[in-house]
Design an enzyme around this catalytic site. Structure first.
Site, PDB file in Angstrom:
ATOM      1  NE  ARG A 293      -4.422  -1.437   2.345  1.00  0.00           N
ATOM      2  CZ  ARG A 293      -4.549  -2.440   2.765  1.00  0.00           C
ATOM      3  NH1 ARG A 293      -3.635  -2.798   3.602  1.00  0.00           N
ATOM      4  NH2 ARG A 293      -5.593  -3.321   2.656  1.00  0.00           N
ATOM      5  CB  ILE A 422     -11.574   3.664  -5.211  1.00  0.00           C
ATOM      6  CG1 ILE A 422     -12.815   4.801  -4.984  1.00  0.00           C
ATOM      7  CG2 ILE A 422     -12.269   2.327  -5.472  1.00  0.00           C
ATOM      8  CD1 ILE A 422     -13.371   4.961  -6.420  1.00  0.00           C
ATOM      9  CG  PHE A 423      -6.240   2.107  -7.149  1.00  0.00           C
ATOM     10  CD1 PHE A 423      -7.071   1.170  -7.724  1.00  0.00           C
ATOM     11  CD2 PHE A 423      -5.321   2.828  -7.665  1.00  0.00           C
ATOM     12  CE1 PHE A 423      -7.000   1.067  -9.233  1.00  0.00           C
ATOM     13  CE2 PHE A 423      -5.292   2.687  -9.063  1.00  0.00           C
ATOM     14  CZ  PHE A 423      -5.933   1.913  -9.833  1.00  0.00           C
ATOM     15  CD  GLU A 424      -2.507  -0.604  -3.772  1.00  0.00           C
ATOM     16  OE1 GLU A 424      -2.039  -0.650  -2.640  1.00  0.00           O
ATOM     17  OE2 GLU A 424      -1.942  -0.823  -4.798  1.00  0.00           O
ATOM     18  N   GLY A 425      -8.399  -1.092  -1.189  1.00  0.00           N
ATOM     19  CA  GLY A 425      -9.078  -0.649  -0.188  1.00  0.00           C
ATOM     20  C   GLY A 425      -9.570   0.720  -0.283  1.00  0.00           C
TER      21      GLY A 425
END
Length: 643
Positions: A293, A422-425
């Site tokens: 992340r 929104i990406f990666e959670g």
């Protein structure tokens, strides 16, 4: 052999159990952020600020110089935006530079850069073209290299890592058309068949999937004799029979990314390509994301730095009412916010990354906070830049160029940054994930008390354990170093940062008291109070950012010529952050959560349907969620390997 077409049906409790099983259960190393949420301000865990070894820094700076030259002479970000594609010669040039192997060990052909310099490289290349930053980070942060580094066998590393370092592009496939952050409903299956598995299913939003040579695929193995079953990770060759890239998706931003829909029909995968044991797929994914992340905040830092540069140059050139707009307070406050926030975001990123490199702290919360905070704050920074630019901020760079003005892509940066929330959670999921980790100490001693399925004897035992824990813990939340005016005196210079650290210490105890009170009040219903939990996490994020900013300022004071200026930026950020923290505390108990729930109930029941009158809906025909029934593909394969 064919896979079952029915999707798993799971209850809310079963879904939670799957997520809980994938969590890393133990805390074997200290965690600054975990302690912060417990009301214990452990400054010793981050100060003095860790620094990379000299040799790592030398190799990192050497590569950054090569990458900067490549970006300045070879990369045309406007072309990538215009054509919505990264030219193949750029991709091949990055391969030759070794950019696809930045995090791969040199013994497998990679560069072996630290997390700190990997992030600096992503920020640099992402400033030239965010799409290239996504290409490289999806390949290395969550694609094949990272899961194999952490969980792969020696044979798998020797087979795949040299390819990933120089020639092959990889992607990570978890999301499905009807499965996002609820992996318990994962429908893609991997049926054991001798020494192989047979994959069937459809994966959505496969970043790099259109051009990838290797895929990390999460699929469900049915439980059977000799097979534990569960969600499992596999390395899959994209050119395997039965793999079809059915669509290249297009988005409002990051127009150059190669994101697609990938279908698996009777795809034979050797058991030797299984990463980790059966059932360990989600744990592998979550562990990979602990550091993976951190690539996303790198792009946010780059956007902040660029926004500051444009804001400074434009606000000096543009005059209003007889003076540069920067000298009007309404605009100046926005510039101050951009500068202070960018300093803090870089502080959070560098501190988290260096802690990841040192590997002496558990950074699962720090990494998640960095992603959450950077994605939210960078979006605000870009929005303020567009506002400062006025009509020119809303105008495209191509339009500006066509009429003879500097082609500043402010609106593009705003569009490109939006996906980071929104990406990666998503922000909402990150709130819940971090909140779960933040209250882990409470649940470990008192969880059985609020579990309706536990027996009376279990509850009695939990009550005794909780009594011992809270008898020791609660008194420590009453007073601390934050109430002593001499605490953290080493941060008192021409600009006094010690006052902010004392505030963080006091506020961390207040945060812990608030969390305890909420758990006592709501008990088993605590997990439904998502608004409250989100605010708790946001307060923690601000306190972490303030701590990182102060520690970084002190590091720069002792090592760089602009230490005084760093102190000024940290001071400005902390003052701004403290206002946000106080507002969040106020909203813990004084909010519209109850009213919102009533309105939502009315909206979903159709009570307010009349409010939708007077419009036309331009949406096209089609299902809300595309059919993902397993079976052979009926579409052209748009897979496009780059050689």
């Amino acid at each position: 052999m064919s896979a079952p077409s029915t999707k798993p049906v799971v209850t809310e409790r079963e879904a939670r159990e799957v997520a809980e099983a994938a969590r890393e259960q133990d805390w074997r190393k200290p965690s600054f952020a975990k302690e912060l949420f417990l009301g214990r301000f452990r400054l010793d865990l981050i100060h003095p600020h860790p620094v990379p070894p000299a040799e790592d820094a030398r190799r990192g700076e050497e590569f950054l110089a090569q990458l900067r030259d490549f970006c300045e002479t070879k990369v045309d970000g406007a072309l990538i935006e215009r054509e919505a594609r990264i030219p193949d010669d750029i991709v091949n040039g990055l391969k030759e530079l070794g950019a696809f192997g930045m995090k791969i060990d040199p013994k497998y052909g990679g560069l072996g850069l630290t997390q700190v310099y990997y992030n600096k490289a992503l920020a640099l290349v992402g400033s030239a073209s965010p799409a290239i930053g996504v290409l490289l980070s999806a390949h290395q942060s969550i694609g094949v290299p990272q899961p194999l580094k952490l969980f792969g066998t020696q044979e798998q590393k020797e087979k795949f890592l040299p390819r990933c370092a120089r020639t092959d592009i990889s992607a990570f496939l978890l999301t499905e058309p009807d499965v996002g952050s609820d992996p318990a409903r994962l429908a893609t299956t991997a049926l054991p068949d001798g020494d192989d598995y047979i994959l069937d299913g459809v994966k959505l939003w496969t970043t790099n999937g259109v051009v990838a040579d290797l895929l990390v695929v999460m699929a469900r193995v049915p439980k059977s004799e000799g097979h534990k079953g569960g969600i499992t990770a596999f390395v899959v060759e994209t050119d395997s029979p039965g793999v079809t890239v059915e669509n290249r998706n297009a988005f409002m931003g990051l127009r150059g990314i190669e994101n697609g829909v990938t279908r698996f029909h009777q795809v034979r995968v050797p058991a030797a390509n299984r990463v980790g044991p059966e059932g360990a797929g989600l744990k592998i994914a979550l562990t990979t994301l602990n550091t993976g992340r951190l690539s996303l905040p790198a792009s946010c830092v780059a956007a902040g730095k660029w926004s500051l540069k444009i804001a400074r140059e434009w606000s000096a050139a543009r005059e209003q009412w007889g003076k540069p707009i920067a000298h009007h307070e309404a605009v100046g406050s926005k510039i101050s916010f951009i500068a202070a926030t960018t300093f803090a975001l870089e502080a959070v990123l560098d501190l988290s990354s260096q802690m990841a490199d040192e590997n002496r702290n558990d950074i699962r919360i720090e990494g998640a906070l960095a992603k959450l905070y950077a994605s939210e704050m960078a979006w605000l920074v870009a929005d303020e830049l567009v506002q400062i630019r006025g009509g020119r901020g809303f105008e495209t760079a191509e339009s500006l160029r066509a009429r003879g003005e500097k082609a500043v892509p402010a609106e593009q940066v705003l569009r490109d940054l939006r996906i980071n929330r929104i990406f990666e959670g998503s922000t909402e999921i990150m709130h819940l994930l971090i909140a779960r980790e933040a209250v882990d100490a409470h649940l470990s001693v008192a969880g059985d008390l609020i579990d309706p399925d536990k027996s009376l004897s279990d509850k009695a035992k939990a009550g005794a354990n909780a009594g011992v824990f809270y008898a020791k813990w609660l008194p420590k939340l009453v007073a601390g170093p934050g109430q002593l005016p001499t605490s953290y005196a080493e941060f008192k210079r021409e600009v006094d940062l010690s006052t902010h650290l004392r505030y963080v210490e006091r506020t961390s105890r207040k945060l812990a008291r608030s969390t305890f009170y909420a758990m006592s009040r709501w008990q088993g219903r605590m997990e439904t109070k998502q608004g409250f939990l989100g605010r708790i996490v946001d307060i923690g994020a601000e306190l972490f950012a303030m701590s990182a900013a102060c520690v970084r300022a002190e590091l720069l004071r002792s090592t760089e010529s602009h230490g005084r200026e760093a102190y000024q930026l940290a001071d400005a950020f902390c003052h701004q952050s403290r206002l946000r923290v106080e507002e969040l505390f106020g909203r813990l108990w004084n909010n519209t959560d109850e009213q919102d729930r009533k309105v939502v109930k009315g909206v979903m029941s159709g009570t307010y349907a009349w409010l939708e009158d007077g419009i036309v809906d331009p949406s096209g025909e089609g299902a809300w969620i595309a059919d993902a029934t397993p079976g052979p593909s009926e579409k052209e394969n748009v897979h496009r390997p780059i050689r």
